[in-house]
Design an enzyme around this catalytic site. Structure first.
Site, PDB file in Angstrom:
ATOM      1  N   ASP A 106       0.861  -1.173   0.000  1.00  0.00           N
ATOM      2  CA  ASP A 106       0.000   0.000   0.000  1.00  0.00           C
ATOM      3  C   ASP A 106       0.906   1.233   0.000  1.00  0.00           C
ATOM      4  OD1 ASP A 106      -2.229   1.684   0.463  1.00  0.00           O
ATOM      5  OD2 ASP A 106      -3.154   0.129   1.694  1.00  0.00           O
ATOM      6  N   ASP A 207      -2.918   4.613  -2.548  1.00  0.00           N
ATOM      7  CA  ASP A 207      -3.899   5.228  -1.665  1.00  0.00           C
ATOM      8  C   ASP A 207      -4.387   6.575  -2.233  1.00  0.00           C
ATOM      9  OD1 ASP A 207      -5.061   5.139   1.117  1.00  0.00           O
ATOM     10  OD2 ASP A 207      -3.968   7.035   1.296  1.00  0.00           O
ATOM     11  N   GLU A 249      -6.660   3.584  -5.919  1.00  0.00           N
ATOM     12  CA  GLU A 249      -7.872   3.891  -5.151  1.00  0.00           C
ATOM     13  C   GLU A 249      -8.415   5.232  -5.615  1.00  0.00           C
ATOM     14  OE1 GLU A 249      -9.546   4.489  -0.591  1.00  0.00           O
ATOM     15  OE2 GLU A 249      -7.594   5.286  -1.132  1.00  0.00           O
ATOM     16  N   HIS A 322     -10.863  -2.128   4.425  1.00  0.00           N
ATOM     17  CA  HIS A 322     -10.654  -1.650   5.790  1.00  0.00           C
ATOM     18  C   HIS A 322     -11.369  -0.330   6.066  1.00  0.00           C
ATOM     19  CE1 HIS A 322      -7.973   0.524   3.247  1.00  0.00           C
ATOM     20  NE2 HIS A 322      -7.682   1.349   4.230  1.00  0.00           N
ATOM     21  N   ASP A 323     -11.981   0.262   5.053  1.00  0.00           N
ATOM     22  CA  ASP A 323     -12.699   1.526   5.232  1.00  0.00           C
ATOM     23  C   ASP A 323     -14.213   1.343   5.179  1.00  0.00           C
ATOM     24  OD1 ASP A 323     -10.318   3.030   5.303  1.00  0.00           O
ATOM     25  OD2 ASP A 323     -10.274   3.218   3.117  1.00  0.00           O
TER      26      ASP A 323
HETATM   27  C1  GLC Z   1      -7.525   5.854   2.065  1.00  0.00           C
HETATM   28  C2  GLC Z   1      -7.322   4.723   3.031  1.00  0.00           C
HETATM   29  C3  GLC Z   1      -7.846   5.139   4.369  1.00  0.00           C
HETATM   30  C4  GLC Z   1      -7.051   6.326   4.818  1.00  0.00           C
HETATM   31  C5  GLC Z   1      -7.074   7.450   3.793  1.00  0.00           C
HETATM   32  C6  GLC Z   1      -5.999   8.463   4.058  1.00  0.00           C
HETATM   33  O1  GLC Z   1      -8.856   6.120   1.806  1.00  0.00           O
HETATM   34  O2  GLC Z   1      -7.908   3.565   2.533  1.00  0.00           O
HETATM   35  O3  GLC Z   1      -7.792   4.113   5.305  1.00  0.00           O
HETATM   36  O4  GLC Z   1      -7.552   6.812   6.033  1.00  0.00           O
HETATM   37  O5  GLC Z   1      -6.837   6.967   2.497  1.00  0.00           O
HETATM   38  O6  GLC Z   1      -4.735   7.953   3.790  1.00  0.00           O
END
Ligand code: GLC
Length: 543
Positions: A106, A207, A249, A322-323
């Protein structure tokens, strides 16, 4: 069932692959700290190999003060001691590779931690060489540069009195945004990527990559004007020669933009990880304002993505990470029909075109958890409670939102056994273990041939054995049906039908004529009936 081994020397191998996301903090502790670690992951590789996955998306393990569970990186080329050492990481990469499992790291490139060397230098003075690695606006302490609001609540600006400046952060104040306009920042980040490629990492999940080209003057966060220029440079300089798998993402991607991200020429990334389907069951743009799932809209959304990206791009297939809350508690039924509904949701997803991502515990049908506020750890949950109660929401209403949508629902420790702390740790877990581990756990799943685990194993194997999953065209059946999600996939002589009842009641459904004598590839009921029973799912196939 024998595992099918993917030939990863083939271009685009990741289109036939299934990935598994590990949230290291919650996976397996081996040291009694109550926090998962790299050795813990190594100890569970055989389990993952048995499931049949081809790669692991490893949530952040780099050095971090853990304000946002590692999404605040203070050293991109070091392992956080909480997880182990660099030697452990090298061992994980090697042990995974032995099992034909690729490690996908990641990468948090939009922002660093405020404890990163770059930011600590940047804070020293306006003429420090690292100052321009971040985004600053002059001003006085009483006047925010503008009214932009951060993702975790509060303004996107934090004041530094000795500089007379505000710095920009889309997330927590401890996560200052990197200034991608500065070529030195970009080169610095590419060097971190090369460091990990040299260690044997085979890909990256990027990310919030749609937020790197922000422009505070235009009040733009996602999809900034230079986004795709930055991505093409990143790809050229850091990814292409290595033949890595890269996953972006992108909360803000629509189908058209996704074609850029995942163009088949590889000019940007391998695939996009977009969320349109995850935002339909809410009444405002905020996930906290939840609503029942509008199945007709969901089906239309999938149809647009499946047909829109066919031969023009590549999507990720996921309903958990995880979100996000646990899908069986969200679109399924986490009480009486937990097992059939978990299998149904997996069937719905794994029949489509794209690369599936299974989030740890999804293969066990793990559920949401309900905790009192003080037992949650996530910064987002606590900020939400503070902000919404200040705005006049009742504490009860805010807790309802947290129970339904809080990120800690997905972050409770992995449930390995029915024993103490679910076999996750011998210490005190950093976040409560779900009490239902006595029933829902890997040991029980492995002992039950009818478990959700073996159902996923079957789906994974099917995807690897039949090319129609990778290449077949997509057609939505009965688009207006509010209860049944059914579609076909076709490729030459190969025809696949997926039928899913999204409700807890029996509903009528007529199998299309052409599939009457088709073979059942997988189903969550042992026999057939005239109706689709609660959460019934079937995959039929003929050539
Ligand atoms: C992404 C991650 C999340 C994090 C955010 C900031 O959305 O998946 O868990 O808090 O980015 O890095």
């Amino acid at each position: 069932m024998a595992n099918l081994i993917l030939d990863k020397s083939k271009r685009g191998w990741w289109q036939s692959a299934v990935f598994y996301q590990i949230y290291p903090k919650s996976f397996q502790d081996t040291t009694g700290t109550g926090i998962g670690d790299l050795q813990g992951i190594i100890s569970r590789l055989d389990y993952l190999q048995k499931l049949g996955i081809d790669g692991i998306w490893l949530s952040p393990v780099c050095a971090s003060p853990q304000v946002d569970n590692g999404y605040d990186v203070s050293d991109y080329c070091a392992i956080d001691p909480m997880f182990g050492t660099m030697a452990d990481m090298e061992m994980l990469i090697a042990e995974a590779k032995k099992r034909n499992i690729s490690i996908i790291m990641d990468l948090v490139l939009n922002h660093s931690s405020d404890q990163h060397f770059w930011f600590r230098e940047a804070l020293k003075s306006k003429d420090n060489p690292y100052h321009d690695y971040y985004i600053w606006r002059d001003g006085d302490a009483d006047t925010l540069p503008n009214d932009m609001w951060s993702v975790f609540g509060g303004p996107t600006w934090t004041y530094v009195p000795h500089l007379g400046q505000w710095y920009f952060h889309q997330f927590a104040p401890e996560q200052p945004d990197l200034n991608w306009e500065n070529p030195k920042v970009r080169q610095g980040l590419y060097s971190f990527i090369r460091f990990w490629v040299d260690k044997g990492v085979e890909g990256f999940r990027l990310d919030v990559i749609d937020q790197i080209a922000k422009d505070p003057d235009l009040k733009v966060t996602t999809n900034g004007p230079k986004l795709h220029d930055f991505l093409r440079e990143l790809s050229r300089e850091a990814f292409q020669e290595e033949g890595l798998v890269t996953v972006g993402e992108a909360w803000g991607a629509d189908v058209e933009r996704a074609k850029l991200y995942s163009a088949p020429d590889g000019s940007e990334l391998s695939m996009v990880f977009q969320f349109e389907h995850m935002g339909l069951d809410q009444t405002s743009w905020q996930k906290w304002d939840f609503a029942p799932l509008p199945l007709v809209k969901l089906k239309d959304c999938y149809r647009r993505w499946q047909q829109g990206l066919a031969e023009k791009g590549w999507n990720s297939l996921f309903v958990n990470n995880h979100d996000l809350p646990r899908i069986v508690s969200r679109w399924g039924d986490d009480t009486v029909y937990r097992v059939p509904s978990a299998k149904m949701l997996a069937t719905m997803l794994h029949g489509m075109q794209g690369t599936p991502y299974i989030y740890q515990g999804e293969e066990l049908g793990m559920t949401n958890i309900k905790l009192p506020l003080e037992e949650y750890v996530d910064v987002e949950i606590h900020n939400l409670f503070r902000d919404r109660t200040a705005e006049g929401y009742s504490p009860e209403a805010v807790m309802e939102s947290i129970w339904k949508r809080g990120r800690d629902n997905a972050r409770t420790p992995m449930q390995w056994t029915a024993g103490e702390n679910a076999g996750f740790t011998t210490g005190k877990p950093w976040l409560k273990v779900n009490p239902n581990h006595t029933e829902i756990n890997a040991e029980a799943a492995l002992a039950d041939p009818d478990s959700i685990f073996y159902y996923y194993q079957k789906l994974i194997e099917l995807r690897k054995s039949l090319p129609v999953f990778r290449e077949g065209s997509f057609e939505l059946l009965c688009p207006e049906d509010e209860k049944v999600f059914a579609y076909t996939r076709d490729m030459g002589n190969a025809h696949l039908l997926v039928v899913c009842n999204f409700t807890s009641k029996a509903v009528p459904f007529e199998i299309p004529e052409a599939f009457r004598n088709a073979k059942t590839l997988v189903a969550n009921y042992p026999d057939t009936a005239d109706t689709l029973r609660p959460y019934e799912a079937r995959m039929l196939y003929y050539e």
